[in-house]
Motif scaffolding. Sequence first.
Motif, short mmCIF file in Angstrom:
data_model
loop_
_atom_site.label_atom_id
_atom_site.label_comp_id
_atom_site.label_asym_id
_atom_site.label_seq_id
_atom_site.Cartn_x
_atom_site.Cartn_y
_atom_site.Cartn_z
N LEU A 119 0.41 6.14 -12.37
CA LEU A 119 -0.91 5.77 -11.89
C LEU A 119 -1.20 4.29 -12.15
CD1 LEU A 119 -3.62 6.57 -10.64
CD2 LEU A 119 -4.34 7.41 -12.88
N GLU A 120 -0.74 3.76 -13.28
CA GLU A 120 -0.93 2.33 -13.57
C GLU A 120 -0.31 1.49 -12.46
OE1 GLU A 120 -0.07 4.49 -15.87
OE2 GLU A 120 -1.09 4.03 -17.76
N ARG A 171 0.30 2.51 -9.41
CA ARG A 171 -0.47 2.72 -8.17
C ARG A 171 -1.65 1.77 -8.13
NH1 ARG A 171 -2.43 8.46 -6.25
NH2 ARG A 171 -2.87 7.16 -4.45
N LEU A 172 -2.38 1.70 -9.25
CA LEU A 172 -3.57 0.85 -9.30
C LEU A 172 -3.18 -0.61 -9.11
CD1 LEU A 172 -5.39 2.55 -12.34
CD2 LEU A 172 -5.99 2.78 -9.93
N ALA A 209 -1.95 -5.33 -2.84
CA ALA A 209 -2.17 -5.11 -1.40
C ALA A 209 -3.49 -5.74 -0.98
CB ALA A 209 -2.15 -3.62 -1.09
N ALA A 210 -4.54 -5.52 -1.78
CA ALA A 210 -5.85 -6.09 -1.46
C ALA A 210 -5.78 -7.62 -1.45
CB ALA A 210 -6.90 -5.60 -2.45
N ALA A 232 0.84 -1.20 0.00
CA ALA A 232 0.00 0.00 0.00
C ALA A 232 0.87 1.25 0.00
CB ALA A 232 -0.92 -0.01 1.22
N SER A 280 2.25 1.63 -3.36
CA SER A 280 1.22 2.15 -4.25
C SER A 280 1.15 3.67 -4.14
CB SER A 280 -0.13 1.52 -3.91
OG SER A 280 -1.19 2.21 -4.53
N ALA A 281 1.19 4.18 -2.90
CA ALA A 281 1.10 5.62 -2.68
C ALA A 281 2.29 6.36 -3.31
CB ALA A 281 1.01 5.92 -1.19
N SER A 298 -2.05 -1.47 -5.57
CA SER A 298 -3.16 -1.50 -4.62
C SER A 298 -3.92 -2.83 -4.75
CB SER A 298 -4.10 -0.31 -4.83
OG SER A 298 -4.83 -0.44 -6.03
N ARG A 299 -3.97 -3.37 -5.97
CA ARG A 299 -4.61 -4.70 -6.14
C ARG A 299 -3.82 -5.79 -5.44
NH1 ARG A 299 -5.15 -2.79 -11.92
NH2 ARG A 299 -7.15 -1.70 -11.79
#
Lengths: 225, 225
Positions: A46-47, A49-50, A56-57, A37, A40-41, A53-54
């Motif tokens: 941006l790609e 980052r997205l 991380a999820a 995460a 990601s920050a 974040s996936r």
Amino acid sequence: MTPTLRTDTPQVESGADTIELLGLVAQLELLSFTRLAADSAQAPTLEQRLELSRFAAASVERRDRVLSRIAELGGDPVSAVAEFEHVLDDFDARTQPGSWWERLLTNYVGYGVAEDFCRIAAAGLDEQSRDLVLEVLGDSERGDLTVAALGAAGSGDAVLVSRLALWGRRLVGESLGVVQALLVSRPGLVRLVDRGAAQEGAPAKLFGELTAQHTRRMGRLGLTA
Amino acid sequence: MTPTLRTDTPQVESGADTIELLGLVAQLELLSFTRLAADSAQAPTLEQRLELSRFAAASVERRDRVLSRIAELGGDPVSAVAEFEHVLDDFDARTQPGSWWERLLTNYVGYGVAEDFCRIAAAGLDEQSRDLVLEVLGDSERGDLTVAALGAAGSGDAVLVSRLALWGRRLVGESLGVVQALLVSRPGLVRLVDRGAAQEGAPAKLFGELTAQHTRRMGRLGLTA
């Protein structure tokens, strides 16, 4: 029909050992979530980052599966994770990355060694817990992103490649230190490695195996271990 | 059978407006992920760390559903999100929380106002997009955690309660400023509010509505708006 003697039946005390290892795996996934995460920050695009974040999820989902297994075995998931709250504190303090690339490599190599250790210790678990650990730790997507990103960055940049190779050598030393500290402080984990070793190789081979896997991982990045 | 005139058929230009609003919703979810993950890393207890990481993961899932809808409508999801990359920069710079409680309130109130705005503007969308936005923004679990945590902390601590009430008033001012800035710079969003207003009330009522919802939200926390 008499029950057959199953050599893989968990011993009486191995329930607690199992929960200990599952707690470590869950803690690594929690730390992995937090790092991914943060990555990601800070990601340059941006790609990324997205995508990060996936990942991380996905760590959260994997961790919660391990927590469910701990509860199934009669353990307390939160306590089991809390046991390893500081497992990477020393590692983190000693390996503050100086760049985005070092950061990616830190996560890939640092977690790689810790996860390899968990996979080896998992050989001593009951079948269902073992399968879960191997499945949870077998997700290689995150590694693929690192390989792709570092490969692209390093191609044609000999200075970066040699710096990262140096960084990787420092990381593996620190990661093996984490495993060493675990073996000294956690006899339950040693017992699991011992039990698994009957099929997997002698426990003395553990550090050799971890180093070999590290070398393979660095090789995938085109870096000398 | 002749086709009937449907008053809710999107106008020619509303495709771009729809993608604009969906991009804003997706960006808010991405920012929400980043903040919830940072909250998780800083949470005072392990239970809260675990719970906040689940909310962060849920934000990723919600965001990706919005990104899929953007792609379905022929938009480019990454560009749509990138449009709003800096939407909360000013808000964040002006509302640096001084404590864990202020931090929780900042996320709850700051995102609450922005999300209420998206819900109001969503009234101007095609049915499928509108339902998606309302469903994605309708998840109140995160708010429940905030309400429970702040309620527990504030009970019997009159100083904390009055500080948080003051902080809430500052936050709502800054949040309404974000909406104001969006309306000035994004005519597409204004068109959606106008279209939705035919059923929902005059666009002039927007700020009144946002303030009323903020008051309700603060009331749930036992704080004076």
